[in-house]
Write a protein that holds these residues in place. Structure first.
Motif, short mmCIF file in Angstrom:
data_model
loop_
_atom_site.label_atom_id
_atom_site.label_comp_id
_atom_site.label_asym_id
_atom_site.label_seq_id
_atom_site.Cartn_x
_atom_site.Cartn_y
_atom_site.Cartn_z
N ASN A 2 -2.04 47.21 -14.91
CA ASN A 2 -0.88 46.38 -15.16
C ASN A 2 -1.02 45.04 -14.45
O ASN A 2 -1.75 44.90 -13.47
N ILE A 5 2.62 42.29 -9.79
CA ILE A 5 4.02 41.91 -9.65
C ILE A 5 4.21 41.35 -8.25
O ILE A 5 3.44 41.63 -7.34
N ILE A 7 6.97 40.92 -5.04
CA ILE A 7 8.22 41.46 -4.51
C ILE A 7 8.77 40.51 -3.44
O ILE A 7 8.02 39.78 -2.80
N ASP A 12 13.03 45.73 -3.24
CA ASP A 12 12.22 45.52 -4.44
C ASP A 12 10.98 46.40 -4.43
O ASP A 12 10.61 47.01 -5.44
N TYR A 13 10.34 46.46 -3.28
CA TYR A 13 9.10 47.23 -3.15
C TYR A 13 9.35 48.72 -3.38
O TYR A 13 8.63 49.36 -4.16
N GLY A 15 11.76 50.09 -4.95
CA GLY A 15 12.14 50.30 -6.35
C GLY A 15 10.93 50.38 -7.25
O GLY A 15 10.85 51.25 -8.14
N TYR A 16 9.95 49.50 -7.02
CA TYR A 16 8.73 49.53 -7.83
C TYR A 16 7.96 50.82 -7.60
O TYR A 16 7.51 51.47 -8.56
N ILE A 17 7.80 51.19 -6.33
CA ILE A 17 7.06 52.42 -6.02
C ILE A 17 7.77 53.63 -6.63
O ILE A 17 7.13 54.54 -7.16
N ASN A 19 9.28 53.87 -9.31
CA ASN A 19 9.05 53.95 -10.75
C ASN A 19 7.68 54.51 -11.11
O ASN A 19 7.47 54.98 -12.24
N ILE A 20 6.74 54.44 -10.16
CA ILE A 20 5.39 54.91 -10.50
C ILE A 20 5.01 56.21 -9.79
O ILE A 20 4.16 56.95 -10.27
N GLY A 202 -2.01 49.41 -10.31
CA GLY A 202 -0.96 48.47 -9.97
C GLY A 202 -1.35 47.59 -8.81
O GLY A 202 -2.11 48.00 -7.93
N ILE A 204 0.66 44.82 -6.12
CA ILE A 204 1.94 44.27 -5.67
C ILE A 204 1.65 43.12 -4.72
O ILE A 204 1.10 43.34 -3.63
#
Length: 248
Positions: A2, A5, A7, A12-13, A15-17, A19-20, A202, A204
């Motif tokens: 991907n 992104i 953060i 934010d961080y 939240g991203y983690i 999701n995966i 991913g 970040i």
């Protein structure tokens, strides 16, 4: 892979983690203070200091293995009381966490620990990065038996059929000091000198001007230099004349 992104804060961080990370140990994380760095072993970086060594050369796997065998031979010869009874992989782990250039690449199962490392070097305009790999058993073989752990180094760095291995030192190892490794949820990825981009699921990016704030947020939830480097060497390192001291 991907697209990377960026953060802005810990929320934010996380939240991203969230999701995966769908299952325990499904991903590996590595924090790097410079977003431009590739994911390579320190042994590769050391060897490439000499112009004649290049990872793209056909002969490089032999040079790479020879280097690893040589540093193990040398440390066992000169410091037998510490290293005599260590298996090759245990020897590399101990050397790695004492700053020696080895074929092991540090990752962690804890994304917050990876973020802490990505927030290093706060005094420059260098962005950090957290790299995420899927712990795919079809690509990465986990060292899960004593017999496998005791294998010769040539087994893990096979010049004819190189592949990735993953190992987390046992908590009760009598040979390797695992206090720092345990606190950092560290695991070692090894077998090849560098991680190809297609393995990365991913990236970040940590903006340089957010590093200090993120380190402060991590400290409030127990991720700090004192907790991650609680061993004696860590105490020495953070109490040198070059290390800033906060009275309160």
């Amino acid at each position: 892979m991907n697209l990377p992104i960026e953060i802005a804060d810990l929320e934010d961080y996380i939240g991203y983690i969230g999701n995966i990370a769908t299952e325990e140990k499904s991903h590996l994380y590595r924090g790097q203070e410079d977003a431009e760095w590739q994911v390579t072993s320190s042994a590769l970086r050391r060897l490439e200091l000499e112009e004649e060594y290049n990872a793209s050369d056909d002969e490089f796997p032999y040079v790479y293995l020879e280097y690893l065998l040589k540093i193990i031979y040398e440390v066992k010869l000169n410091y037998p009381s510490t290293y005599r009874n260590l298996f090759p992989l245990e020897c590399l782990a101990h050397l790695q966490h004492n700053g020696v250039a080895t074929g092991l690449i540090d990752f962690t199962f804890n994304p917050l620990v990876a973020l802490w490392f990505a927030c290093a070097d706060q005094n420059t305009d260098t962005n950090g990065k957290v790299i995420v790999l899927k712990n795919d058993r079809e690509v990465i073989e986990e060292i899960g038996t004593p017999e496998k752990l005791e294998s010769d180094l040539e087994t893990f760095f096979d010049v004819d059929e190189a592949k990735w291995h993953l190992w987390s030192p046992a908590l009760d190892s009598q040979f390797v000091d695992t206090q720092r490794i345990t606190r950092q949820h560290s695991v070692f990825l090894f077998g090849l000198p560098e991680v190809a981009s297609e393995m990365v699921t991913g990236e970040i990016v940590i903006p340089y001007d957010h590093k200090k704030q993120l380190r402060a947020e991590l400290a409030r939830i127990g991720i700090s230099e004192q907790t991650l480097f609680a061993d004696l060497i860590g105490f020495f390192d953070r109490n040198t004349a070059q290390h800033p001291y906060a009275l309160f």
